[in-house]
Scaffold this motif. Structure first.
Motif, PDB file in Angstrom:
ATOM      1  N   ILE A   1      54.188  50.407-113.604  1.00  0.00           N
ATOM      2  CA  ILE A   1      54.286  51.808-113.189  1.00  0.00           C
ATOM      3  C   ILE A   1      55.272  51.969-112.033  1.00  0.00           C
ATOM      4  O   ILE A   1      56.023  52.950-111.972  1.00  0.00           O
ATOM      5  N   ILE A   2      55.304  51.003-111.120  1.00  0.00           N
ATOM      6  CA  ILE A   2      56.262  51.078-110.011  1.00  0.00           C
ATOM      7  C   ILE A   2      57.687  50.988-110.544  1.00  0.00           C
ATOM      8  O   ILE A   2      58.569  51.766-110.150  1.00  0.00           O
TER       9      ILE A   2
ATOM     10  N   GLY B   1      62.622  53.827-111.604  1.00  0.00           N
ATOM     11  CA  GLY B   1      63.706  54.066-112.555  1.00  0.00           C
ATOM     12  C   GLY B   1      63.765  55.507-113.024  1.00  0.00           C
ATOM     13  O   GLY B   1      64.848  56.031-113.323  1.00  0.00           O
ATOM     14  N   GLY B   2      62.620  56.168-113.081  1.00  0.00           N
ATOM     15  CA  GLY B   2      62.577  57.556-113.529  1.00  0.00           C
ATOM     16  C   GLY B   2      62.825  58.566-112.430  1.00  0.00           C
ATOM     17  O   GLY B   2      62.809  59.776-112.685  1.00  0.00           O
ATOM     18  N   GLY B   3      63.041  58.090-111.194  1.00  0.00           N
ATOM     19  CA  GLY B   3      63.302  58.990-110.078  1.00  0.00           C
ATOM     20  C   GLY B   3      62.061  59.633-109.489  1.00  0.00           C
ATOM     21  O   GLY B   3      62.159  60.482-108.598  1.00  0.00           O
ATOM     22  N   VAL B   4      60.883  59.216-109.970  1.00  0.00           N
ATOM     23  CA  VAL B   4      59.637  59.819-109.494  1.00  0.00           C
ATOM     24  C   VAL B   4      59.396  59.447-108.027  1.00  0.00           C
ATOM     25  O   VAL B   4      59.114  60.311-107.186  1.00  0.00           O
ATOM     26  N   VAL B   5      59.517  58.158-107.716  1.00  0.00           N
ATOM     27  CA  VAL B   5      59.307  57.707-106.333  1.00  0.00           C
ATOM     28  C   VAL B   5      60.368  58.303-105.413  1.00  0.00           C
ATOM     29  O   VAL B   5      60.070  58.747-104.303  1.00  0.00           O
TER      30      VAL B   5
ATOM     31  N   TRP C   1      60.004  68.814-110.329  1.00  0.00           N
ATOM     32  CA  TRP C   1      59.300  68.643-111.603  1.00  0.00           C
ATOM     33  C   TRP C   1      58.836  67.198-111.788  1.00  0.00           C
ATOM     34  O   TRP C   1      57.827  66.946-112.462  1.00  0.00           O
ATOM     35  N   LEU C   2      59.539  66.264-111.188  1.00  0.00           N
ATOM     36  CA  LEU C   2      59.157  64.855-111.326  1.00  0.00           C
ATOM     37  C   LEU C   2      57.843  64.557-110.602  1.00  0.00           C
ATOM     38  O   LEU C   2      57.188  63.554-110.902  1.00  0.00           O
ATOM     39  N   LEU C   3      57.459  65.418-109.674  1.00  0.00           N
ATOM     40  CA  LEU C   3      56.187  65.229-108.973  1.00  0.00           C
ATOM     41  C   LEU C   3      54.995  65.473-109.895  1.00  0.00           C
ATOM     42  O   LEU C   3      53.864  65.120-109.569  1.00  0.00           O
ATOM     43  N   LEU C   4      55.269  66.089-111.054  1.00  0.00           N
ATOM     44  CA  LEU C   4      54.193  66.304-112.027  1.00  0.00           C
ATOM     45  C   LEU C   4      53.681  64.986-112.603  1.00  0.00           C
ATOM     46  O   LEU C   4      52.525  64.908-113.055  1.00  0.00           O
ATOM     47  N   VAL C   5      54.524  63.947-112.583  1.00  0.00           N
ATOM     48  CA  VAL C   5      54.110  62.665-113.169  1.00  0.00           C
ATOM     49  C   VAL C   5      52.916  62.081-112.422  1.00  0.00           C
ATOM     50  O   VAL C   5      51.859  61.816-113.035  1.00  0.00           O
ATOM     51  N   PRO C   6      52.997  61.851-111.096  1.00  0.00           N
ATOM     52  CA  PRO C   6      51.793  61.359-110.410  1.00  0.00           C
ATOM     53  C   PRO C   6      50.644  62.355-110.449  1.00  0.00           C
ATOM     54  O   PRO C   6      49.473  61.961-110.506  1.00  0.00           O
ATOM     55  N   ALA C   7      50.974  63.652-110.429  1.00  0.00           N
ATOM     56  CA  ALA C   7      49.920  64.674-110.487  1.00  0.00           C
ATOM     57  C   ALA C   7      49.138  64.570-111.794  1.00  0.00           C
ATOM     58  O   ALA C   7      47.907  64.690-111.809  1.00  0.00           O
ATOM     59  N   LEU C   8      49.844  64.322-112.906  1.00  0.00           N
ATOM     60  CA  LEU C   8      49.179  64.207-114.211  1.00  0.00           C
ATOM     61  C   LEU C   8      48.306  62.952-114.279  1.00  0.00           C
ATOM     62  O   LEU C   8      47.210  62.973-114.854  1.00  0.00           O
TER      63      LEU C   8
ATOM     64  N   VAL D   1      52.991  55.002-117.008  1.00  0.00           N
ATOM     65  CA  VAL D   1      54.136  54.151-117.372  1.00  0.00           C
ATOM     66  C   VAL D   1      55.023  54.862-118.386  1.00  0.00           C
ATOM     67  O   VAL D   1      56.257  54.906-118.235  1.00  0.00           O
ATOM     68  N   PHE D   2      54.412  55.430-119.429  1.00  0.00           N
ATOM     69  CA  PHE D   2      55.196  56.125-120.459  1.00  0.00           C
ATOM     70  C   PHE D   2      55.917  57.344-119.901  1.00  0.00           C
ATOM     71  O   PHE D   2      57.065  57.622-120.247  1.00  0.00           O
ATOM     72  N   LEU D   3      55.251  58.079-119.015  1.00  0.00           N
ATOM     73  CA  LEU D   3      55.906  59.229-118.390  1.00  0.00           C
ATOM     74  C   LEU D   3      57.100  58.778-117.555  1.00  0.00           C
ATOM     75  O   LEU D   3      58.146  59.441-117.529  1.00  0.00           O
TER      76      LEU D   3
END
Length: 489
Positions: free
Chosen positions: A90-91, A96-100, A247-254, A273-275
């Motif tokens: 997940i890290i 890689g997805g720009g979430v962090v 919008w990428l903050l929705l990933v940890p929120a979900l 991980v998939f997100l």
């Protein structure tokens, strides 16, 4: 010899000093390895396991039995190993997805460095209370918090301590927490009675932690944080290398929402991980090959800014192999100590010196800590002392909720201080800070056991039962021993 290692008949009565030999050898080896030659803790644990095996063989155990004990110890840690693996994935995918990067970017813009430790502790407290998992909180909010704090120039050990304090507050107080349910269930205590009783020690512990983080922020952090120019340079560098979007903050929120909705930790993390992969491909524009490489080997970049590189060049399954290997080695040691009966002999000796309310509660907390150190697993630190102490509490007319609270005060919270405990290795793998570094700053975790002992000495927050209730409990659970004794008034 029977193969059922869960049966106490397979265990032997070890002399206390003989049972201590493997533990002493392991601790001495660990101190030499860590302090003197500054090497990894794996070999001392292996030395401890070999010593325990030799003691057991000389005491009449067969090697096949010892081998099965080691396997059984490892099996106890497999759920933790799976989560550790998923956290590595997940890290890697979230970086890689720009979430962090998005979490760090907006965190740097919003949070005042002087109040950062206070803020991150409160956020982790709220999230972990909602989802009931310290590990999931640290793997999501904690990872982002480390990134934001390090970018501000704050000592990583301080950040980790604040994250841990907040995460374990919720883990301890949430009705969704596995350790909270385990402690109440093993002591026959109603879950919400147990949670309410823990407020006596845990709420003051959190308040002490928050006050400590406030003063650290005002007196230490304020003068040592990165300059506005440095932070602006980091923001610019992240902007150049990632697509930053709220919008990428929705990933940890979900992911957090999934856990709140009682989705198990493993499938919730798999969803995360998939997100992350989807964001990596469709938002950051990475190829499928690169996105899967992030899962295995972690994210790698060369931005020209060393701080940004150090912050984001991490993650992936391979980075967690160190943590996983230490977990497996530690649990082989734990398996031999637990299933031969050496741990029981040590616990029995502690039980003999427990006199009065203060002695019993202190002995419980010390036993939980000792189990965390010897068996390297938080759950065992609750299970074993619960079996050892429940009757003692009832015989001394102490309500079972005193025991359930003490199990959490001494077991759940102190697990983070043992570098080879599954909790200690998880934190090292997730937050990148060792137990020796963050221990002074995990304020809630060390203050709560102290508060518990103080309350036991003063009698505040200690609930007692009547002689009639005691005799009824003993008659129900130990009928063969009390059937000849008349109930007392």
């Amino acid at each position: 010899m029977p193969n059922n290692l869960d049966n106490d008949e397979t265990k032997k009565e070890f002399n206390f000093f003989i049972a201590l030999i493997p533990l002493v050898v392991m601790v001495v080896s660990m101190l030499y390895a860590i302090v003197v030659i500054e090497t990894d803790p794996h070999l001392p644990l292996i030395i401890g396991t070999i010593t325990a095996a030799i003691v057991a063989l000389l005491s009449g155990f067969k090697f096949d039995d010892l081998e099965e004990m080691m396997y059984k110890g490892i099996r106890l840690a497999l759920p933790a190993v799976i989560i550790i693996m998923l956290v590595g994935l997940i890290i890697g995918s979230w970086i890689g997805g720009g979430v962090v990067a998005s979490m760090v970017y907006y965190g740097l813009m919003i949070i005042n460095p002087q109040y950062f430790l206070l803020t991150i502790c409160l956020i982790c407290s709220i999230v972990s209370l909602a989802i009931g998992s310290s590990w999931s909180t640290m793997a999501t909010i904690g990872v982002a918090g480390m990134g934001i704090g390090v970018s501000m120039g704050i000592n990583p050990a301080m950040i980790a301590g604040a994250v841990i304090s907040g995460s374990y507050f919720g883990d301890k107080m949430s009705p969704l927490s596995d350790t909270t349910n385990l402690a109440s269930g093993l002591t026959n205590t109603d879950l919400f009675v147990h949670i309410k009783h823990m407020m006596y020690t845990t709420i003051p512990g959190l308040l002490i932690a928050l006050v400590a983080y406030f003063f650290i922020g005002i007196n230490v952090i304020g003068s040592n944080t990165a300059s506005s120019a440095d932070i602006q340079e980091m923001l610019t560098t992240m902007d150049e290398n990632f697509v930053i979007s709220p919008w990428l903050l929705l990933v940890p929120a979900l992911v957090i929402l999934c856990i709140i909705m009682k989705v198990k930790a493993v499938p919730a993390l798999v969803i995360g991980v998939f997100l992350g992969i989807i964001c990596s491909i469709f938002v950051q524009g990475e190829s499928l090959a690169n996105s899967t490489s992030f899962l295995m080997n972690g994210f790698v970049m060369e931005s020209g800014n060393d701080m940004v590189n150090n912050l984001f060049n991490r993650g992936g399954l391979m980075e967690m192999m160190y943590t996983i290997s230490m977990t497996i080695v530690a649990m082989t040691f734990a398996g031999v100590l637990e299933y031969t009966g050496m741990l029981k002999s040590i616990m029995n000796q502690i039980l003999k010196i427990a006199k009065g309310t203060v002695g019993i509660i202190t002995a419980t907390i010390v036993s939980c800590f000792a189990t965390n150190a010897t068996c390297s697993e938080q759950y065992i630190s609750i299970v074993v002392p619960s079996r050892m102490f429940l009757r003692t509490y009832i015989e001394n007319k102490l309500h079972s909720k005193n025991l359930s609270r003490s199990l959490e005060d001494g077991g759940t919270l102190t697990s983070v201080f043992i570098p080879w405990n599954t909790c200690g290795v998880f934190i090292y793998g997730t937050l990148g800070v060792s137990a020796f570094e963050y221990a002074p700053y995990a304020v809630l975790n060390f203050s709560v056991p102290i508060i518990a002992i103080i309350l036991a000495a003063t009698g505040i927050g200690i609930t007692r039962i009547t002689s009639k209730e005691r005799d009824a409990y003993l008659a129900e659970h130990y009928p063969e021993e009390v059937e000849a004794k008349p109930a007392t008034a």
